[in-house]
Every structure is written in C-alpha cells, then in structure tokens.
Design an enzyme around this catalytic site. Structure first.
Site, PDB file in Angstrom:
ATOM      1  N   GLN A  99       0.825  -1.218   0.000  1.00 33.52           N
ATOM      2  CA  GLN A  99       0.000   0.000   0.000  1.00 33.52           C
ATOM      3  C   GLN A  99       0.856   1.264   0.000  1.00 33.52           C
ATOM      4  OE1 GLN A  99      -3.149   0.542  -0.494  1.00 33.52           O
ATOM      5  NE2 GLN A  99      -3.729  -1.610  -0.644  1.00 33.52           N
ATOM      6  N   SER A 100       1.987   1.220  -0.658  1.00 37.54           N
ATOM      7  CA  SER A 100       2.900   2.369  -0.670  1.00 37.54           C
ATOM      8  C   SER A 100       2.320   3.560  -1.437  1.00 37.54           C
ATOM      9  CB  SER A 100       4.217   1.945  -1.320  1.00 37.54           C
ATOM     10  OG  SER A 100       5.013   3.087  -1.580  1.00 37.54           O
ATOM     11  N   ASN A 101       2.274   4.694  -0.763  1.00 39.60           N
ATOM     12  CA  ASN A 101       1.905   5.943  -1.438  1.00 39.60           C
ATOM     13  C   ASN A 101       3.050   6.434  -2.321  1.00 39.60           C
ATOM     14  OD1 ASN A 101      -0.638   6.373   0.073  1.00 39.60           O
ATOM     15  ND2 ASN A 101       0.765   6.534   1.817  1.00 39.60           N
TER      16      ASN A 101
END
Ligand code: PLP
Length: 351
Positions: free
Chosen positions: A78-80
């Site tokens: 879920q890396s921005n």
C-alpha cells in the site's frame, strides 16, 4: 511564492504548489490547546497527491538528466510513494517497474487489491509482489540489469524517495509553510509530521535551520524503530545542507523521532490512530490516512492532552497524504459505534 533556498535546483514541476495552509478551528476547539493549522501536502495533485510528489520533482529531474527511460522503485503493497512515482513516470513518458513487499499482514481482502496497489496497476507499472522478508534492493538491481540488457536506461528511486535530492522537496515545503504562516501573521512554534523513511524530516529539519526558523519540529514515527529512523534522518541531512550551501547547524532535537505513537508495527492500526482519523474527518471534513498521518495526528492529540502543546503555541500539522490507504482498511472505518472494530482486537497482537 518565492523559494530562496530551492529555486536554483533542477526540478520537474509535478506538484500543485503552493499547497493550501488552512486553520483547523473545530479540531483546535475539540482539543482545547494550541491553534492548529494544516499544510495540505495531500493536495499536491499527482494521482491523489501526497508528500512523495515534492521529492519526485527533484528526483525525476535527476532521472531525466541521466537520460533514463525506465523508473524502478520499491515499497509496501500500500505504498503511497510507489503510486506517486509511477504517476510521475507516466506523466513524463517513462516506463515503471515496481517491487512491492508484503510487509503488512492485514485481514481485509481489500488490502491486497484496492487502495494504492489498484492505482499502481491502473497507472501502468509492471508490478512485482514479494514476501515481507525478500530482498527488494536485490530485486530492483536484477530488474535494472535486465532493463540495461534490453538497451534501455533504468533509474532507481530509493525507498520513500528518501535521499538528499528527494529531501529538497521538503526544504521547498517548509519554505512555503514559513512564508504562509508569516503572511497569516502567525508566530509558528511547532511543525508536526509523520516520519517513515526519513526524507521528509531531513528536508524539514534542514530547511528550518537554513531559514533560521525558531519553530520546533515534532516528528512522529510510523514504525517502532524510531532510533534507527533518527539515524537515517541524520545520514540524509548533511547532504541536504551541502546542496543548500548552508553552514547553519541543524538542531539535534530535529534529528530525533518520537516512537510513542507507532503501535506494534508499520501499517498496523492503533486505537489512537482510529480516534484521530475519525475525529479529524468528522470535525473538519479532512481525510487522514491509517498508516502515516493518522498516527502523527494521534501523537498531536496526545501531546496536547499531556500539556506539552498548549495555549500560546501555534502548530502546523503537515498533511503528507495517504488517504487512498483508507480503502485498504475498510473494517476500521465503517462507521460502527464501537470504539474500534472487533477486527483490531482479533489476535491481540494487533494492539
Ligand atoms: C511516505 C509518507 C510519509 C513519510 O515520509 P518519509 O519521507 O518517508 O519519512 C508520511 N506520510 C505519508 C502519507 C507518506 O506516504
């Protein structure tokens, strides 16, 4: 807006800037302490925005100068950072390959399919998903070697875009913050933000020193290894000061990271995070995120409640983005009246 510290560096404009600087009167009244303002770096505009877009303005300038045509980076599922890097690459006509590690185990099925990872695929990256203990750096090197064999030119963006080049983005943000506070007639006393891979903090700390600002930096870790994170920040800062050609001394306190609000692990919720995200949404219509800004705001709540931040202080909360991550944790934010949903209690270790 004038940027005396950063205007002369190579930079690809990617962010909508200056981002807004706004009061949070209802949250200030709820907490009953300092005047709280928010710096809206969630509104940098690139594929839902966030803090990585500012770093990428400088990193992508370096990539283009090197003649790169393929951008490689890494992060959690879920890396921005990964989402914004892929979007930057798309915007500049570059290809992207990303290495995602399953660093967070979370029971919502949406975690592996929605939020940022959905957007990564939509934005057109080749997505490689590895287990938590796999070596992302080695995998990125293998990808870079293959790209070179195919006659293309890779550029590897480090985790979180956190090096001295990327950190210039946060020198630029603090240039905006100090100017906006001054324009509003405020005597800014504290800047509160979430710290994950260190580049944001390094840029803010370096910028505050170079600008001779008396404001204090309050850095809230989103993972329990706060001391190690502080060392990463201390490693990045000298390169930033050298680029700025500044001989000012960065306050040692600004290299420290507060680990009290990180909870058990990166990406694992805490009740205080859920309270902070929920209250901020309902009192200000402002969406924080479960992994970074929710924990940082939980830290701000706690520091007000303990009296460390009080009347007489003027605090700016850096909203660094991340709201797409809300869709990875639907069971936490479904509006049920329980103080926090049963899923958080499941297994105990999550608390
Ligand atoms: C990456 C990130 C941070 C942390 O920034 P670092 O420079 O990695 O410390 C904070 N908030 C959000 C939403 C992020 O995506």
């Amino acid at each position: 807006m004038r940027y005396p510290l950063t205007s002369h560096f190579d930079r690809v404009p990617l962010a909508h800037a200056p981002t807004p600087f706004e009061p949070l009167p209802r949250l200030s009244a709820f907490l009953g302490g300092p005047a709280i303002y928010v710096k809206r770096d969630d509104c940098t505009g690139l594929a839902f925005g966030g803090n990585k877009t500012r770093k990428l303005e400088f990193l992508m300038a370096e990539a283009l100068a090197a003649g790169a045509d393929t951008v490689i980076t890494t992060g959690g599922v879920q890396s921005n950072h990964v989402r914004q890097t892929i979007a930057a690459a798309a915007r500049l006509g570059l290809k992207s390959e990303v290495v995602l590690r399953r660093v967070v185990s979370w029971p919502d099925a949406a975690y592996a399919a929605s939020g940022n990872v959905l957007l990564d695929r939509l934005l057109g990256a080749a997505v490689h998903i590895l287990d938590a203990n796999a070596d992302a750096a080695a995998t990125m090197e293998e990808i870079a070697a293959r790209v070179r064999r195919q006659g293309a030119k890779p550029y590897v963006v480090p985790l979180g875009g956190s090096n001295a080049v990327g950190a210039l983005g946060y020198v630029r943000s603090i240039e905006e913050i100090t100017a906006q506070a001054e324009d509003a007639g405020l005597n800014l006393t504290h800047v509160v933000h979430a710290a994950g891979s260190g580049g944001t903090q390094a840029g803010l700390a370096a910028g505050l020193a170079a600008l001779d600002s008396p404001a204090r930096l309050v850095s809230i870790a989103v993972l329990p290894a706060a001391a190690e994170l502080g060392r990463q920040v201390a490693d990045i800062v000298p390169g930033v000061m050298a680029r700025l050609k500044s001989t000012k001394v960065v306050a040692p306190a600004h290299l420290a990271v507060n680990g009290d609000y990180a909870g058990p692990a990166y990406g694992q919720p805490t009740p205080a995070m859920i309270e902070a995200v929920t209250e901020t949404a309902r009192r200000e219509g402002l969406l924080l995120d479960p992994v970074y800004t929710g924990k940082a705001m939980a830290g701000l709540f706690a520091l007000v409640r303990s009296g460390e931040l009080g009347r007489g202080h003027t605090v700016v909360f850096l909203h660094s983005g991340g709201a797409p991550g809300l869709f990875a944790y639907p069971s936490l934010f479904d509006g049920s009246d329980a103080p926090w949903p049963a899923v958080l209690k499941a297994g105990g270790k999550l608390l």
